[in-house]
Design an enzyme around this catalytic site. Structure first.
Site, PDB file in Angstrom:
ATOM      1  N   MET A   1       0.839  -1.197   0.000  1.00 53.22           N
ATOM      2  CA  MET A   1       0.000   0.000   0.000  1.00 53.22           C
ATOM      3  C   MET A   1       0.879   1.253   0.000  1.00 53.22           C
ATOM      4  O   MET A   1       0.415   2.340   0.363  1.00 53.22           O
ATOM      5  CB  MET A   1      -0.938  -0.019   1.203  1.00 53.22           C
ATOM      6  N   GLY A   2       2.146   1.098  -0.383  1.00 52.62           N
ATOM      7  CA  GLY A   2       3.035   2.257  -0.495  1.00 52.62           C
ATOM      8  C   GLY A   2       3.587   2.700   0.848  1.00 52.62           C
ATOM      9  O   GLY A   2       3.571   1.942   1.817  1.00 52.62           O
TER      10      GLY A   2
ATOM     11  N   LEU B   1       6.724   3.146   1.342  1.00 52.86           N
ATOM     12  CA  LEU B   1       7.662   2.014   1.371  1.00 52.86           C
ATOM     13  C   LEU B   1       8.780   2.217   2.391  1.00 52.86           C
ATOM     14  O   LEU B   1       9.232   3.335   2.623  1.00 52.86           O
ATOM     15  CB  LEU B   1       8.245   1.803  -0.029  1.00 52.86           C
ATOM     16  N   HIS B   2       9.201   1.099   2.987  1.00 54.58           N
ATOM     17  CA  HIS B   2      10.264   1.119   3.992  1.00 54.58           C
ATOM     18  C   HIS B   2      11.095  -0.141   3.826  1.00 54.58           C
ATOM     19  O   HIS B   2      10.837  -0.946   2.918  1.00 54.58           O
ATOM     20  CB  HIS B   2       9.665   1.235   5.397  1.00 54.58           C
TER      21      HIS B   2
ATOM     22  N   HIS C   1       9.431  -3.549   3.232  1.00 54.05           N
ATOM     23  CA  HIS C   1       9.051  -3.828   1.837  1.00 54.05           C
ATOM     24  C   HIS C   1      10.290  -4.217   1.031  1.00 54.05           C
ATOM     25  O   HIS C   1      10.257  -5.142   0.216  1.00 54.05           O
ATOM     26  CB  HIS C   1       8.392  -2.594   1.202  1.00 54.05           C
TER      27      HIS C   1
ATOM     28  N   GLN D   1      -2.741 -12.437   7.553  1.00 50.86           N
ATOM     29  CA  GLN D   1      -2.970 -12.121   6.133  1.00 50.86           C
ATOM     30  C   GLN D   1      -2.264 -13.137   5.226  1.00 50.86           C
ATOM     31  O   GLN D   1      -2.823 -13.576   4.215  1.00 50.86           O
ATOM     32  CB  GLN D   1      -2.469 -10.707   5.838  1.00 50.86           C
TER      33      GLN D   1
HETATM   34  P1  AMP Z   1       1.630  -2.976   3.433  1.00 53.71           P
HETATM   35  O1  AMP Z   1       2.168  -1.969   2.474  1.00 53.71           O
HETATM   36  O2  AMP Z   1       1.741  -2.576   4.867  1.00 53.71           O
HETATM   37  O3  AMP Z   1       0.280  -3.496   3.029  1.00 53.71           O
HETATM   38  O4  AMP Z   1       2.612  -4.221   3.326  1.00 53.71           O
HETATM   39  C1  AMP Z   1       2.902  -4.824   2.099  1.00 53.71           C
HETATM   40  C2  AMP Z   1       3.640  -6.103   2.348  1.00 53.71           C
HETATM   41  O5  AMP Z   1       4.831  -5.833   3.054  1.00 53.71           O
HETATM   42  C3  AMP Z   1       2.842  -7.102   3.197  1.00 53.71           C
HETATM   43  O6  AMP Z   1       3.065  -8.416   2.711  1.00 53.71           O
HETATM   44  C4  AMP Z   1       3.430  -6.924   4.564  1.00 53.71           C
HETATM   45  O7  AMP Z   1       3.319  -8.058   5.387  1.00 53.71           O
HETATM   46  C5  AMP Z   1       4.882  -6.655   4.202  1.00 53.71           C
HETATM   47  N1  AMP Z   1       5.549  -5.968   5.298  1.00 53.71           N
HETATM   48  C6  AMP Z   1       5.191  -4.802   5.886  1.00 53.71           C
HETATM   49  N2  AMP Z   1       6.029  -4.504   6.895  1.00 53.71           N
HETATM   50  C7  AMP Z   1       6.925  -5.523   6.951  1.00 53.71           C
HETATM   51  C8  AMP Z   1       8.035  -5.829   7.798  1.00 53.71           C
HETATM   52  N3  AMP Z   1       8.386  -5.031   8.789  1.00 53.71           N
HETATM   53  N4  AMP Z   1       8.720  -6.965   7.548  1.00 53.71           N
HETATM   54  C9  AMP Z   1       8.370  -7.802   6.556  1.00 53.71           C
HETATM   55  N5  AMP Z   1       7.331  -7.573   5.727  1.00 53.71           N
HETATM   56  C10 AMP Z   1       6.623  -6.460   5.926  1.00 53.71           C
END
Ligand code: AMP
Length: 282
Positions: free
Chosen positions: A30-31, A33-34, A37, A155
Site C-alpha cells: 500500500m506504499g 515504502l520502507h 518492503h 494475512q
Molecule cells: P503494506 O504496504 O503494509 O500493506 O505491506 C505490504 C507487504 O509488506 C505485506 O506483505 C506486509 O506483510 C509486508 N511488510 C510490511 N512490513 C513488513 C516488515 N516489517 N517486515 C516484513 N514484511 C513487511
C-alpha cells in the site's frame, strides 16, 4: 523508473517478460515504502528476474474511514525508493476503478475460520477486502510467485487460502519480519508516530520476546494474564488483543501439543495508531 497505471499495460509487461523466459515475482503493497518492503523485494529478486511492486491503498480493506484517509500516501518518495533497483523492478500504481471496475466492493469469502479470529474480529470485513483486491491484482499482474511479510501473519495464511479458493496459478511465499535495531517491526504506520511513541512502541517487541522465553515453562493462560498486566501498567500503549495460536490454523492455544508450532500475536494502540506484531514461539 517505469510506472504502470493500467491493467492492460501490466499484463503486457509481464507476458513479454515470460515470453523471454524470464520469471516475474510480485510484492503487493500500500506504499509508504520502507525497509520491510525492501526485504520482500530482495527476497523476490533472488528467485526471479523481475519484480512487480504494486502501490495501491485498497479502500475495501479499511473498516475505519479515518484510518483510510490518514494512511500515508507518498508515491514520489516511493518511486525514488525503488529507483535503486533500476529496471529489475516495475511499479504498478492503478486507480481503484482500474483495479475494481465501477463497483469498488468486496466479495465475501469463507477462509475456513482463519478470518474469524484476531484481525478478523477487530476489523470486520478487512479480510474480504484483502482477498478481493488480491484476487483482482493477481489476475491483472499474473506473476509466478507473490511475496508477503510474516509481519501480517494472519494475512499471509488468508492469501494462501485465497489462492486455493480462486484456483490461481501462483505460489505464495512468506518472508521474515524486518525490524528496526531496537526491535520495532517496520510499518508504514510508524511514519505517523512521534519520536517518543516510536521508542515506546518497542514495548510490543519486548513483550513478545519475554513470552517466547517463558513459553516452555508457562501455560498459555498464565502468559495471557501476564501480558494483560504489563499493558495495564503501561500508560503509553493500549492492548487490543494478545493471543497465542497454532501457526497453521490460528486456533487459540489451550494445551500445547508436541510437533505443533505456535505464535504470539499482539495488536495495540499508540495514541490513535494501531500497531500489530507477532513472533514464532517454538
Ligand atoms: P503494506 O504496504 O503494509 O500493506 O505491506 C505490504 C507487504 O509488506 C505485506 O506483505 C506486509 O506483510 C509486508 N511488510 C510490511 N512490513 C513488513 C516488515 N516489517 N517486515 C516484513 N514484511 C513487511
Amino acid at each position: 523508473m517505469n510506472i504502470i497505471k493500467t491493467k492492460t499495460e501490466i499484463a503486457k509487461y509481464v507476458s513479454e517478460k515470460k515470453e523471454q523466459n524470464s520469471s516475474v515475482g510480485f510484492v503487493p503493497t500500500m506504499g509508504a515504502l520502507h525497509q520491510g518492503h525492501a526485504s520482500l523485494i530482495s527476497f523476490g529478486l533472488e528467485r526471479h528476474h523481475y519484480i512487480v511492486v504494486s502501490i495501491f491503498v485498497n479502500p475495501t480493506q479499511f473498516n475505519n474511514a479515518t484510518d483510510l484517509e490518514k494512511y500515508p500516501r507518498t508515491l514520489s518518495q516511493d518511486v525514488s525508493f525503488l529507483s535503486t533497483y533500476k529496471n529489475k523492478v516495475v511499479i504498478y500504481a492503478p486507480t481503484p476503478q482500474e483495479v475494481y471496475g465501477d463497483q469498488v466492493v468486496s466479495k465475501q469469502y469463507n477462509f475456513k475460520g482463519i478470518e474469524t479470529v484476531m484481525e478478523g474480529t477487530h476489523r470486520p470485513g478487512h479480510f474480504d477486502g484483502v482477498g478481493t483486491v488480491l484476487n483482482h491484482l493477481f489476475r491483472q499482474v499474473t506473476p509466478d510467485e507473490a511475496f508477503f511479510g510474516e509481519k501480517d501473519y494472519q494475512q499471509l495464511l488468508i492469501v494462501k487460502k485465497l489462492v486455493e479458493i480462486e484456483k490461481l496459478p501462483l505460489k505464495i511465499t512468506g518472508c521474515p519480519i524486518h525490524r528496526q535495531e531496537n526491535g520495532l517491526a517496520m510499518s508504514s504506520r510508524n511514519a505517523r508516530l512521534t519520536t517518543q511513541q516510536l521508542e515506546e512502541a518497542t514495548f510490543i517487541y519486548k513483550i513478545l520476546r519475554q513470552v517466547k522465553k517463558d513459553f516452555d515453562t508457562k501455560s498459555a493462560r498464565a502468559l495471557r494474564a501476564w501480558v494483560s498486566r504489563q499493558f495495564e501498567n503501561n500508560p503509553h500503549l493500549r492492548l487490543e488483543y494478545f493471543e497465542i495460536s497454532n501457526s497453521k490454523n490460528l486456533r487459540p492455544l489451550s494445551r500445547k501439543r508436541t510437533h505443533q508450532k505456535y505464535r504470539a500475536f499482539i495488536a495495540a494502540f499508540a495514541g490513535e495508531i494501531r500497531l500489530i506484531d507477532n513472533m514464532a514461539l517454538n
